[in-house]
Design an enzyme around this catalytic site. Structure first.
Site, PDB file in Angstrom:
ATOM      1  N   CYS A 114      30.048  42.074  39.041  1.00 35.76           N
ATOM      2  CA  CYS A 114      29.124  43.141  39.441  1.00 35.76           C
ATOM      3  C   CYS A 114      28.073  42.482  40.324  1.00 35.76           C
ATOM      4  CB  CYS A 114      28.529  43.841  38.227  1.00 35.76           C
ATOM      5  SG  CYS A 114      27.834  42.747  36.969  1.00 35.76           S
ATOM      6  N   ARG A 151      27.751  44.677  33.510  1.00 36.58           N
ATOM      7  CA  ARG A 151      28.984  45.438  33.668  1.00 36.58           C
ATOM      8  C   ARG A 151      30.214  44.543  33.599  1.00 36.58           C
ATOM      9  NH1 ARG A 151      26.468  48.449  38.872  1.00 36.58           N
ATOM     10  NH2 ARG A 151      25.362  46.444  38.890  1.00 36.58           N
TER      11      ARG A 151
END
Length: 733
Positions: free
Chosen positions: A364, A370
């Site tokens: 990410c 994430r």
């Protein structure tokens, strides 16, 4: 301690889930303890609330039930029996003061005090105790129970042995480049890289990746494909490149014809990072014929923090009211949409690696939010070992703790700061309300969202996971409780520097000595790969202390978008109102447990309820007061250019069209010479509707000083109490 102005207060009324009970509160250095009245010979019944889990403290004059009045007036709910609005009841509501506590595990409490000065003293003490320093956290003082002393969670999980189980050491090696955490402070001391890559090449790669987080092995699949993780490349506006980084990625991809570079961000976010000196890979430099770049459109920490804040705002009156949740308001919230996006991306990646035999590089921005979510969920799909209790504990240690998820920052353990003057905070009228704590700007429910995705997968595959729902709920609680050292710091380096293995206990000790309580009785060992269904997503109702029927209801669209209807539950007057008292019994072996319900007849008192405060309507209004058209939430460009959004409003329509045309022409000219191979992935299925734009309510956790007026037109309604379910509360002592 000097700042503990009061240690015990008698005859305090506690409200939780619409029920009330009078008892005694005790303020200790680590817990707020509420003791219920019992028989002299009976064991005391207590409820413990640890200070780190308190997210927000509000103090106001009068009873907490006044908040119910303001919500009912907003929803235009009719007043119930006039006997409840007697002068005696009104006098009680406006007497003394109250403190409302909002906790990070979605439990809500209100405390009514007969004396305002006593309430003020408790309030000031709580503020000091909640905003404590890191060395004062409970984990450094916690004395484990006998059952936990037999385990050492710090030593039970060997990540190197897990990679050996996967068969990764045939083509991968452990590097000692970060043994002193100097190469990358947020990476573990040991991680795996391709055998053909030397440490000298890795040093040059570290200069090209954000925070020095170079590609490292996350998972070695049984078909020989790998999942690697890293941070974004430092491409910038000058389109920088690194030969060493390209060589490292080429070794990761090997000789497979198709591979994936997975950027978990929306495309617009990745392009915006380019202006800050970062960005995303140019696939032409990484072998355009063998690599495909995709974007999974998972939003960042700030979007998820605001999304969860709207959920909390919708449930905020769970202390003084047992009113069912506003189903229409829940339907407008976007938390489930974000969960669906994550699961849809994981579904595609799991099929790509297992069915299409594709290697993948996942990142990410910084590679610790994430990236940790998706890599962990991928391994849950591909490897049945991680669907066991011990396997899941190892997965959290490897992907979240070792690879540097910012637990301290995202959970905001010690980020709360006092931003008001305690001497000036005493309210002088019933119209004053104070919100006194402000937390970190970088806190976010990243790990919560991951556990929510695991909950969805476990619900969709009820026999595939060895652990049950309560395991996930208690794990999330202990992320915030600061009772154990596992989630106190941001990375492995900080854990070593603070000697947490010597000074604290591991959270896995708590679960390991209680395995039967967290085991799924339907579990059946299955070596098959499982895939999540992004269309089958529901609210994790147990986490919010609600029922399935209450949270997961199908909401019909309103016929009149301009004036959406409000769900108002039916109520009944029963005369003498019964209040069910739900409390907790402290068990030294397993923390608090729900005790049996007891009914107490209270003559002339009202069990109040309220409809929750709506977070906003489906439309927005411009400066002219006219109703705005609905915005397309699936098209960011339309939202940004919509004149009703306030950010781009043209007085001259022709001028606006010309500006937009020039903008598009410029973008086309810039990209005509270089068009990398990009596959834009819309991870959200077409049949999942985008919610209309909400008028965001001002919901700031631990928010700064603000004074809001309260509507004092009291309207009360009665409702038959409902038994509270098993909901996690504070830890043991």
């Amino acid at each position: 301690m000097d700042y503990i102005k009061v240690t015990q207060v008698l005859d305090v009324t506690l409200y939780r889930k619409g029920f009330s009970v009078r008892g005694t509160i005790h303020l200790t250095t680590n817990h707020l303890i509420f003791t219920l009245p019992t028989e002299p010979s009976a064991r005391p019944k207590e409820m413990w609330i640890c200070y780190p889990i308190i997210e927000r403290i509000d103090k106001s004059l009068g009873s907490a039930l006044l908040e119910v009045s303001s919500v009912q007036n907003q929803f235009n709910q009719p007043a119930c029996d006039s006997r409840l609005a007697s002068p005696e009841l009104s006098a009680r509501l406006y007497r003394g003061a109250n403190i409302r506590l909002r906790c990070k595990d979605f439990t809500y409490y209100s405390l009514d005090f007969d004396s305002e000065p006593v309430c003020q003293a408790v309030y000031e003490t709580l503020v000091k105790l909640v905003a404590c320093r890191e060395e004062k956290l409970y984990a450094f003082l916690y004395a484990p129970v006998v059952a936990e002393r037999q385990h050492n969670g710090w030593m039970e999980f060997d990540i190197a042995r897990d990679f050996a189980r996967q068969g990764a050491y045939a083509a991968w090696r452990e590097t000692e480049i970060n043994v002193r955490y100097e190469f990358c402070p947020t990476y573990p001391a040991m991680f795996l890289v391709p055998r053909a890559i030397s440490d000298l090449v890795l040093k040059h790669c570290g200069k090209f990746r954000s925070k020095g987080r170079i590609p490292a092995l996350s998972y070695y699949h049984r078909n020989g494909c790998v999942v690697t993780r890293c941070a974004q490349p430092l491409v910038g506006l000058k389109k920088q490149r690194s030969i060493q980084d390209e060589r490292l990625v080429a070794e990761i991809f090997g000789d497979r014809p198709q591979n994936l570079i997975v950027d978990l961000r929306p495309l617009a976010n990745a392009m915006a990072q380019t202006a800050l000196g970062a960005g995303t890979e140019n696939v032409d430099n990484y072998g355009a014929t063998r690599a495909t770049r995709i974007f999974l459109n998972i939003d960042n920490i700030h979007v998820m923090r605001d999304t969860l804040a709207r959920v909390v705002e919708a449930l905020k009156n769970g202390d003084v009211s047992a009113t069912p949740v506003n189903a229409e308001l829940l339907g407008r919230l976007t938390w489930l949409k974000h969960t669906s996006i994550v699961l849809a991306g994981v579904d595609r990646l799991a099929k790509s690696i297992h069915l299409n035999a594709m290697n993948m590089l996942v990142h990410c921005s910084d590679g610790w939010d994430r990236t940790a979510q998706v890599c962990s969920l991928l391994q849950l799909c591909l490897d049945p070992h991680y669907r066991t209790l011990r396997g899941f504990m190892l997965l959290v240690e490897k992907e979240w703790c070792a690879f540097g998820h910012q637990f301290a920052e995202r959970s905001d353990h010690v980020g709360a700061q006092l931003v008001t003057s305690l001497g000036a905070s005493r309210a002088t009228s019933f119209f004053s309300k104070f919100k006194v704590l402000q937390g970190s700007n970088f806190k976010s429910p990243t790990f919560h969202q991951f556990l929510d995705c695991v909950y969805q997968m476990a619900r969709q595959h009820p026999t595939a996971f060895e652990f049950n729902e309560r395991f996930l709920r208690r794990l999330l609680y202990h992320v915030y409780s600061c009772q154990y050292g596992t989630f106190l710091v941001n990375n492995e380096r900080q854990k070593v520097e603070q000697r947490l293995e010597e000074r604290t206990r591991s959270v896995w000790d708590y679960f390991t000595c209680r395995l039967p309580e967290f085991t799924n009785p339907q579990y059946t060992a299955n070596p098959d790969v499982i895939y999540p269904n992004c269309k089958d997503v529901k609210w994790w109702f147990e986490l919010f202390g609600r029922t399935d029927a209450e949270m997961n209801v199908e909401v019909k669209e309103s016929k009149s978008p301009a004036s959406p209807s409000v769900y108002v539950p039916e109520t009944k007057n029963e005369g003498a109102v019964k209040e069910s008292v739900s409390a907790l019994e402290l068990d030294q072996a397993d923390g608090p447990k729900e005790i049996e319900l007891k009914e107490v007849e209270l003559q002339g008192e009202a069990n109040v309820e309220s409809e929750m405060n709506s977070a906003g309507s489906g439309e927005q209004e411009g400066n002219t007061g006219e109703k705005a058209p609905k915005l397309d939430r699936g098209n960011p460009e339309l939202i940004d250019s919509n004149p009703w959004n306030g950010a781009c409003k043209f007085n001259n329509p022709d001028k606006g069209v010309k500006a937009e045309t020039d903008k598009r022409t410029t973008l086309e000219d810039e990209t005509v010479n270089e068009r990398p191979k990009i596959e834009q992935v819309s991870a959200l299925p077409e049949d999942i509707e985008y919610e209309p734009a909400l008028e965001e309510a001002t919901v700031i956790s631990m928010c700064a000083l603000s004074i809001t007026t309260k509507n004092l037109d009291l309207e009360l309604s009665s409702m038959t109490p409902v038994a509270s379910d098993d909901h996690p509360l504070a830890g043991t002592s």
